[in-house]
Structures are given as structure tokens and as C-alpha cells.
Design a protein around this motif. Structure first.
Motif, short mmCIF file in Angstrom:
data_model
loop_
_atom_site.label_atom_id
_atom_site.label_comp_id
_atom_site.label_asym_id
_atom_site.label_seq_id
_atom_site.Cartn_x
_atom_site.Cartn_y
_atom_site.Cartn_z
N ARG A 1 -4.88 -4.34 -1.50
CA ARG A 1 -4.44 -2.96 -1.26
C ARG A 1 -5.01 -2.01 -2.31
NH1 ARG A 1 -3.27 -3.62 3.88
NH2 ARG A 1 -1.57 -5.11 4.24
N LEU B 1 -7.51 1.24 -1.71
CA LEU B 1 -7.22 2.58 -2.21
C LEU B 1 -8.33 3.06 -3.15
CD1 LEU B 1 -3.39 2.27 -2.90
CD2 LEU B 1 -4.49 3.49 -1.03
N GLU C 1 0.83 -1.21 0.00
CA GLU C 1 0.00 0.00 0.00
C GLU C 1 0.87 1.25 0.00
OE1 GLU C 1 -3.55 2.10 2.66
OE2 GLU C 1 -2.76 0.13 3.19
#
Length: 706
Positions: free
Chosen positions: A432, A436, A396
Motif C-alpha cells: 500500500r 501511494l 491504504e
């Protein structure tokens, strides 16, 4: 047409006699321009240049004079032979018809070039017009194409791989132009297929280098463990100024994605490490529920932070160990009672049917016991600072900071352990990017998996299905030359948006790749296609011939005869197109490296902390996700080779306002011209008397004059 050859021969003879008698300079212009077009392999459109020059010359000379000069000679010749009826003696001396050529021949020149260009264009078009296209021989490239090819190859080799909308993967031999794959086409997925040692990894690495130049996050998984790929990856990151890390045997960087996160998310990561082919779905659901409760207990009663999380998970996969860990949950934990009840239920289910857990435990212990196990330990640097540590590589953080990481995993040396770690990386990256995306941050990442045929089908299919939605562009490289059901070509040939085809000697695989390349308009099929057994299998009726309107754009024989580092680029989505005979040109990364880098030693991975001594950048303790949050420094880490080479002269830092410009004099105040306004002030607690009583408020006017 009967006597076609005799008729064409008579036409050619009449055309030649007409030019010899009437238009001698036009004949020379036609011959010269046609030979130039044939020698340089130029299209008919280039003849517009000499025609325009001729017309401009005629305008300068005068249109009337130019036309008169063009027809003067033919009129004299025709007039001489036209008077033979009245004067038969002229036949004794036919050369007298051209006696005055010195006076009228130069006058033909302005318009003779235009006439010759028009006739040369007609002959070039006739040369291009063939009735049997399969009999067209191989045409050598023209000098202009060779120059363009050399220029494009030099530009790509020197690092000019980015275009306004994509990345150059090579040079088209036929035209000399760069073969460009747009970012939109790359987002649909790329499969590079071919035999080993034909340049499949070199072609795929061109996309990786273009993504690094574009400052995209890059996650590379090399299942061959090649030192050459590692060296080129680090050189590319150093040339583009991107901090890179390498996960593999003997590397300093570590990767531990199970240290934090939602228990359900971490349970999916562990399940992604196991090949569930042949295992019932109910066993997988049982393992998912058990792992979810396991991570919830691990969060409530954490163990030694120096112990790898995978070791903790492998230990707690035993029902007795999980029950014992649940008993030590602190009494003040708000969910202790509920966790104990859920653990009790999970333990009963596992004791009734414990078949799902041994498979997971064996895979985790195999990974921890291999040479890749030390890469899954906590980050020693963070542990020294008193933090729990979340691993040196955080995908991330890597996506947010536009970094790059290489997982060098040799499946031939580490077997299933390397495949398990690769599956963990794929599921972690997708999770990840999904997080996001929910936060409104696009992933815009590229993941390259070299030798993808070594991985199970499930993680790769998950990456292809969710990649476009979550902003991950998958690039797969395989040397699997099989075409049967279950092979890499069978699973992903139709699902990937672009296929880069290198040499493939297997006839069935070559034919399937030829069909992926698409069709084009044609007259008859090549003999090689008609003789292929797979071609007949793809038709409605065995033995049926191909259509006279659509034929394969690239034949299987051409795929089987491709040279090394030469491939066919077949784009299917979003718009179908095909480029044949593309030459892969790897960039020369040494010219863009640091001055001290000689290119003989492999670059070391960038450490997670800056190499120079500097004050720690402030971090966001709340973990709000802004730059610097979650323990992320505000300043990007300095690569390991930042201090290599001769030190540059230091410049003394100055604040931006150290030498400010002299301030402008303040404007004079505006003075009122009328009477002064009245201002009132009310007494408050600050005006309290020493005795504690407050006098009655009094208001009095106070004037403020100029």
C-alpha cells in the motif's frame, strides 16, 4: 616526578599562607565558591556569574578605588614586615601588621569575589582532570540535575513527548534532560532489545505514542497478545483523538486485504504468509504463477461475497477446483479464452509437480481454523448495504486518513497462524505504501512489531529494506538474549539505525551490544572488557589489548547491570551518537482521556461507521483517491466513546451568512457624456415567421441613451 607529593604539599602550604597574610576575603571566596561547585556538581563555567557580579560592583564603586582597596591591606602588611631590618622590635609584635584591618579589609570585597571565582575555577578544572579515568568513582547527581530530571520526567509523564524534530523516549539520568530520537533517526529503523520484564515494550510504546501525537499512521503488531498493550494502545488513541481498531480473537473489526487489487499483488500477499525457508526457489515461482492465475479467475468469476477470500483461495488451490471455476467465467468476458488457456497451462505444471501448493493450502487452512479466522471474514456492515465489502480495516485508507490499528496476535496460543497473519500485514502495508508513493503520497507510517523474534526473517528483512524508501519506519522489540548466528540481534543489530539496549545478562550478547553502542576516546580498557572472551574474538590477534586511543563507550558489565526501565540509546545513522543510562518514563494517558473515562475499563475499538446517527457522507464512486473516494466517507468516524459522559450543551448551528453585514450601497453608474453608441441586432431563427419562411435580415440602429 620524584617527591611529587612533597612538592604539591609545599605549594598548597605557600598558597594558604599567602592568602592568610595578604588576601583573607579572597580565601573565603575561594572556599565558598568551590564548596558550592562540588556540592551542586556544577561546571567551572558557572563561576562566570559571581565574577561578573564582582566586576560590576567594582565598576560601580570605581575601578581605581576598587584596585586601591584590594592592594591597601597587603601593602600595609608587607610594609610592616619590610621595616624589620631597621626596627627588629617589630618581630616581637607581628599582630601589629594587621592592626588597621577594620579600615582596609572591607575595601577588598568588590574584587576579592572575582579573584576567588578565578581560583575556584582553576581548582574545579584540577578536580576534573584525572589521569586514570577508570578509577573515577560514581558521582551522585547534583541538586540541579535532580530538579531538572524531576521536571523532565513530569513533563514526559504528562504527555509532553514531542519536540521540534522528534520524540522523547525517556530522561537522561546524568543530565536530567529528555532523551530525544529525531524523526529522521526513527525512519532508519529502531531495534529495542533486552531481557523480558526490563521495559522493552514500554520503551517501544513511547515511540508509538509519539507517532500518534504527531498524527502519523500507526500499525502495531503485538505477537504476545497482551491485554495491557491493547489497553494502553486504545487509551493513547483516545487521548490523541485518533480512531483505532483492533484485530484479534473476539474483536468486532475484520481484515480482508485480498478482496481487491491486482492479481500479482494479491499473489505476493499470500506468498508472504508462508515461511519459505528450506523450499527451493523454483517451487516458489510456480506457486506465484498459480496464485496469479487463481486471482484473475476469481475476479472474472467471483463467488459468494459472504465467503472469506482466504477460504476461496484455499479451495481453488486444488487444480480441479480452479479448472471448474474457470469454466463458469461468463461468455461475454473479454478475456475468457485467454484465461482458460493460461489456467490449462498452470494446471498441467501443477499436476507435474504439486509440491508447492500443499504448503500454502495447509497454512491458509490453519489460519482459517484458528481463533483468528473470524477476523478475516468480509465486513458485515458493508454486506448489509449490498456492497461486496473490502474488510473493516484497509491499510491504504488508514494511511491516507492517518489512523491506527493494533493486531493482537498471541503466538503462544495461535502458533503459526499468528505468524502467517503478521506476515500478511507486513507485505500488505509495504504494498500500500508503494502504491501511494507512486501516486506522490508519502506513507510517513510507523509499524511496531512486538516480539519480532517470533516471525520469520524474510518479512522483517523486507520491511527494513523497503521501509525507508516507501516511508515506513520499522520499530522492532525483542527479548531474544541470544547472540549466535540467526538470532534477531545478529540479523538486525547492524541494519537498524538505532538500538535501544536494555539489560542483557548473556556475556556475548552484552559485548555485541556494547560494540553497537560505539567507542570513545580513553586511556585503558575496563577490566571487564579485557576479560571477555568475545572481546578477544573481535580483535585481529587473540590476546591483543585494546587501543589506548579508542575504548568501548559502554562496557558489557554496565549493560549487564542496567536497572529495569533503564536503557542505552545508540544511534548509528544518520549521525552516530550515544546516550547512556536513560530512564524510560511512560506517559500517564488517563489525564488526557475523555472526562467519562475512569481508566479502569479498557476502551473498545472504534467502529468503522460513526456511532451517532448521521447522514452518510458523499463518496466518490469513481475511486479517484480523493478524500471520500473508494467508499471512504468525507467525515472521519466518531470514536466509540464519543457519546460517553455527560452531554455537552448543544449549540444551534447557523450558516455562516445567516446574519450578514449590511451591504454597501452600490456605486452610481457612470453616465456617458458623448453621443449614444449605435447597437445592431441580427435576426435569427427565433424571429422565424409562422409560415416557415425567414424574412430577409434587416439591420436598424438602436440607440441606448442615458
Amino acid at each position: 616526578m620524584p617527591r611529587r607529593a612533597q612538592v604539591l604539599g609545599a605549594c598548597w602550604l605557600l598558597w594558604l599562607l599567602a592568602h592568610l597574610v595578604l588576601a583573607q576575603l579572597a580565601l573565603l571566596a575561594v572556599a565558598g565558591l568551590y564548596l558550592i561547585a562540588r556540592a551542586a556538581r556544577l561546571p567551572a563555567s558557572w563561576l562566570v556569574v559571581p565574577a561578573a557580579f564582582s566586576l560590576l560592583w567594582a565598576l560601580v564603586t570605581g575601578p581605581v578605588d576598587a584596585v586601591a582597596g584590594l592592594v591597601r591591606g597587603p601593602l600595609e602588611v608587607l610594609g610592616y614586615f619590610g621595616g624589620v631590618a631597621g626596627d627588629p622590635a617589630r618581630l616581637r609584635d607581628p599582630a601589629a601588621a594587621w592592626a588597621g584591618w577594620a579600615g582596609w579589609l572591607p575595601g577588598q570585597l568588590p574584587l576579592a569575589i572575582a579573584v576567588g571565582a578565578a581560583e575556584a575555577a582553576f581548582f574545579v578544572w584540577l578536580d576534573w582532570l584525572h589521569t586514570d579515568e577508570w578509577r573515577v568513582g560514581h558521582r551522585h547527581p547534583s541538586p540541579l540535575v535532580l530538579l531538572r530530571r524531576a521536571g523532565s520526567g513530569l513533563a514526559v509523564r504528562r504527555g509532553a513527548v514531542l519536540t521540534k524534530d522528534g520524540v522523547a523516549v525517556g530522561v537522561v539520568r546524568r543530565t536530567g534532560e529528555r532523551a530525544v530520537l529525531t524523526w529522521r533517526e526513527l525512519a532508519e529503523g529502531v531495534l529495542t532489545v533486552g531481557m523480558s520484564r526490563t521495559g522493552v515494550s514500554t520503551t517501544s510504546f513511547q515511540l508509538v505514542y509519539g507517532a500518534l501525537r504527531r498524527r502519523k499512521p500507526v500499525v502495531a503488531v503485538d505477537l504476545s497478545g497482551s491485554d495491557e498493550i491493547r489497553r494502553r494502545f486504545l487509551d493513547a488513541c483516545r487521548a490523541t483523538g485518533i480512531p483505532a481498531q483492533v484485530i484479534g480473537p473476539g474483536e468486532a473489526a475484520v481484515y480482508e486485504p485480498l478482496r481487491r487489487g491486482d492479481p500479482a499483488h494479491r499473489a505476493e500477499l499470500v506468498l508472504g504468509m508462508v515461511d519459505w525457508a528450506g523450499i527451493a526457489e523454483q517451487h516458489r515461482r510456480t506457486a506465484r504463477a498459480y496464485l496469479r492465475e487463481l486471482f484473475a479467475v476469481l475476479d472474472a468469476a467471483p463467488g459468494d461475497p459472504r465467503t472469506p477470500v482466504l477460504a476461496e483461495v484455499a479451495h481453488l488451490l486444488g487444480p480441479a477446483a480452479l479448472r471448474a471455476r474457470a469454466e463458469v467465467i461468463p461468455a461475454h468476458h473479454p478475456h475468457r479464452k485467454r484465461l482458460l488457456e493460461r489456467v490449462k497451462v498452470c494446471v498441467k505444471v501443477i499436476e507435474a509437480d504439486a509440491r508447492p501448493l500443499p504448503t500454502v493450502a495447509a497454512r491458509l487452512r490453519e489460519l482459517l481454523g484458528s481463533e483468528l479466522g473470524p477476523s478475516l471474514r468480509p465486513d458485515p456492515g458493508r454486506l448489509a448495504e449490498g456492497e461486496a465489502g473490502d474488510g473493516g480495516v484497509d491499510l491504504e485508507r488508514l494511511i491516507v486518513r492517518r489512523g491506527a490499528v493494533l493486531f493482537s496476535l498471541d503466538t503462544s496460543a495461535h502458533g503459526r497462524a499468528a505468524a502467517s497473519l503478521a506476515g500478511l500485514v507486513v507485505h500488505d502495508l509495504l504494498a500500500r505504501c508503494a502504491e501511494l508513493r507512486e501516486m506522490g503520497i508519502g506513507g510517513d507510517a510507523l509499524v511496531w512489531i512486538d516480539r519480532c523474534d517470533e516471525l520469520p526473517a524474510e518479512p522483517l528483512a523486507e520491511l527494513v529494506n523497503r521501509g525507508v524508501r516507501d516511508g515506513v519506519a520499522p520499530v522492532f522489540t525483542t527479548s531474544d538474549d541470544r547472540a549466535e548466528v540467526g538470532s534477531t540481534l545478529d540479523r538486525f543489530g547492524e541494519r537498524m539505525g538505532t538500538v535501544l539496549i536494555h539489560r542483557m545478562t548473556d556475556s556475548d550478547a552484552a559485548f555485541r551490544l556494547a560494540r553497537l553502542a560505539g567507542e570513545r576516546r580513553g586511556t585503558v580498557a575496563a577490566p571487564e572488557v579485557a576479560e571477555s572472551a568475545a572481546y578477544s574474538a573481535g580483535l585481529d590477534e587473540p590476546g591483543e589489548g585494546p587501543s589506548h586511543d579508542r575504548v568501548l563507550a559502554v562496557t558489557p558489565a554496565e549493560i549487564q547491570e542496567l536497572d529495569d526501565y533503564t536503557f542505552v540509546m545508540a544511534v548509528k545513522r544518520p549521525r552516530r551518537r550515544m546516550l547512556a543510562d536513560v530512564l524510560a518514563v511512560p506517559p500517564r494517558l488517563g489525564h488526557a482521556a475523555a472526562p467519562a473515562d475512569t481508566g479502569t475499563e479498557a476502551a473498545e475499538p472504534a467502529p468503522p461507521v460513526p456511532a451517532r446517527k448521521r447522514a452518510a457522507a458523499p463518496a466518490d464512486p469513481a475511486g479517484s483517491g480523493r478524500p471520500g473516494g473508494r467508499g471512504m466517507p468525507l467525515a472521519a468516524p466518531v470514536p466509540a466513546d464519543a457519546d460517553a459522559g455527560p452531554a455537552a450543551p448543544r449549540q444551534r448551528w447557523r450558516p455562516p451568512d445567516l446574519d450578514p453585514a449590511p451591504p454597501e450601497p452600490p456605486a452610481p453608474p457612470i453616465r456617458p457624456t458623448g453621443p449614444a453608441p449605435l447597437q445592431f441586432r441580427t435576426r435569427g431563427p427565433q424571429d422565424r415567421a409562422p409560415g416557415g419562411s425567414t424574412p430577409p435580415p434587416r439591420r436598424r440602429p438602436r440607440t441606448t441613451g442615458p
